[in-house]
Enzyme design. Structure first.
Site, PDB file in Angstrom:
ATOM      1  N   ILE A  33       0.817  -1.225   0.000  1.00 23.89           N
ATOM      2  CA  ILE A  33       0.000   0.000   0.000  1.00 23.89           C
ATOM      3  C   ILE A  33       0.852   1.276   0.000  1.00 23.89           C
ATOM      4  O   ILE A  33       0.342   2.347  -0.308  1.00 23.89           O
ATOM      5  CB  ILE A  33      -0.978   0.121   1.211  1.00 23.89           C
ATOM      6  CG1 ILE A  33      -0.340  -0.331   2.506  1.00 23.89           C
ATOM      7  CG2 ILE A  33      -2.314  -0.528   0.940  1.00 23.89           C
ATOM      8  CD1 ILE A  33      -1.097   0.158   3.733  1.00 23.89           C
ATOM      9  N   HIS A 101       7.445 -11.909   4.336  1.00 23.33           N
ATOM     10  CA  HIS A 101       7.151 -11.357   3.004  1.00 23.33           C
ATOM     11  C   HIS A 101       8.432 -10.927   2.321  1.00 23.33           C
ATOM     12  O   HIS A 101       9.326 -10.383   2.951  1.00 23.33           O
ATOM     13  CB  HIS A 101       6.171 -10.180   3.087  1.00 23.33           C
ATOM     14  CG  HIS A 101       6.566  -9.125   4.080  1.00 23.33           C
ATOM     15  ND1 HIS A 101       6.401  -9.302   5.439  1.00 23.33           N
ATOM     16  CD2 HIS A 101       7.121  -7.904   3.919  1.00 23.33           C
ATOM     17  CE1 HIS A 101       6.834  -8.219   6.080  1.00 23.33           C
ATOM     18  NE2 HIS A 101       7.286  -7.363   5.183  1.00 23.33           N
TER      19      HIS A 101
HETATM   20  P1  5GP Z   1       8.184  -4.647   6.517  1.00 21.84           P
HETATM   21  O1  5GP Z   1       8.722  -3.347   7.064  1.00 21.84           O
HETATM   22  O2  5GP Z   1       7.505  -5.483   7.582  1.00 21.84           O
HETATM   23  O3  5GP Z   1       9.203  -5.404   5.727  1.00 21.84           O
HETATM   24  O4  5GP Z   1       7.126  -4.236   5.429  1.00 21.84           O
HETATM   25  C1  5GP Z   1       5.753  -4.174   5.655  1.00 21.84           C
HETATM   26  C2  5GP Z   1       5.137  -3.606   4.397  1.00 21.84           C
HETATM   27  O5  5GP Z   1       3.751  -3.858   4.429  1.00 21.84           O
HETATM   28  C3  5GP Z   1       5.329  -2.077   4.264  1.00 21.84           C
HETATM   29  O6  5GP Z   1       6.037  -1.803   3.060  1.00 21.84           O
HETATM   30  C4  5GP Z   1       3.894  -1.555   4.254  1.00 21.84           C
HETATM   31  O7  5GP Z   1       3.718  -0.480   3.351  1.00 21.84           O
HETATM   32  C5  5GP Z   1       3.079  -2.770   3.868  1.00 21.84           C
HETATM   33  N1  5GP Z   1       1.743  -2.785   4.431  1.00 21.84           N
HETATM   34  C6  5GP Z   1       1.394  -2.480   5.722  1.00 21.84           C
HETATM   35  N2  5GP Z   1       0.077  -2.631   5.902  1.00 21.84           N
HETATM   36  C7  5GP Z   1      -0.438  -3.048   4.710  1.00 21.84           C
HETATM   37  C8  5GP Z   1      -1.772  -3.366   4.274  1.00 21.84           C
HETATM   38  O8  5GP Z   1      -2.740  -3.316   5.021  1.00 21.84           O
HETATM   39  N3  5GP Z   1      -1.909  -3.751   2.981  1.00 21.84           N
HETATM   40  C9  5GP Z   1      -0.839  -3.821   2.117  1.00 21.84           C
HETATM   41  N4  5GP Z   1      -1.100  -4.207   0.857  1.00 21.84           N
HETATM   42  N5  5GP Z   1       0.426  -3.534   2.499  1.00 21.84           N
HETATM   43  C10 5GP Z   1       0.623  -3.150   3.777  1.00 21.84           C
END
Ligand code: 5GP
Ligand code: ZN
Length: 138
Positions: A33, A101
């Site tokens: 997002i 992810h």
């Molecule tokens: P991390 O920092 O855990 O590697 O990345 C988490 C990612 O998830 C971030 O880039 C953030 O923008 C994305 N994200 C967080 N909440 C949501 C959501 O509700 N939907 C989607 N599609 N992405 C999300």
């Protein structure tokens, strides 16, 4: 946190909406997002795992193969000349969502993003660190 509460499990179960671009029996891929660039995709295993280090090997292989296909697709369909694959493992590394992810991030010349900057080892430190890792991996 239970799998019931996990944000990406909810996306996998279609309980909350996401722009899904690919899914099969083991993997779901959907748009982030808050993209680095448009077309930034998150590739997740359907089976919940908190982070990279605790994900089973079969799931890791599955998401790696899908990430390759997503990378090819962003180059073909979004004319991105390159892409980065990223994983943040743990809070210290910037992990915010505790469901494994892979980030696939389309990259364009001059898009303003930089990779991390390296710093030199102190005298003798490199050998010391290599020994620790070799022992841990042996
Ligand atoms: P991390 O920092 O855990 O590697 O990345 C988490 C990612 O998830 C971030 O880039 C953030 O923008 C994305 N994200 C967080 N909440 C949501 C959501 O509700 N939907 C989607 N599609 N992405 C999300
Ligand atoms: Zn989950």
């Amino acid at each position: 946190m239970t799998m019931q509460d996990c944000l990406f499990c909810k996306i996998v179960r279609k309980e909350i909406p996401a722009a899904v671009v690919f899914e099969d029996e083991t993997v779901v891929a959907f748009l982030d997002i808050k993209p680095v660039n448009p077309g930034h995709v998150l590739v997740v295993p359907r089976a919940h795992a908190a982070d990279y280090a605790s994900t089973d090997d079969a799931s890791l292989r599955d998401i790696a193969v899908v990430a390759k296909c997503v990378g090819q697709a962003v180059m073909r369909s979004l004319q991105a000349p390159g892409f980065n694959i990223g994983v943040n493992n743990g809070r210290a590394a910037g992990q915010l969502v505790d469901h494994m992810h892979l980030h696939v991030m389309p990259r364009f010349e001059g898009d303003g993003y930089e990779l991390w900057h390296g710093k030199p080892y102190a005298e003798g430190e490199m050998q010391e660190v290599a020994e620790k890792l070799k022992t841990a991996l042996g």
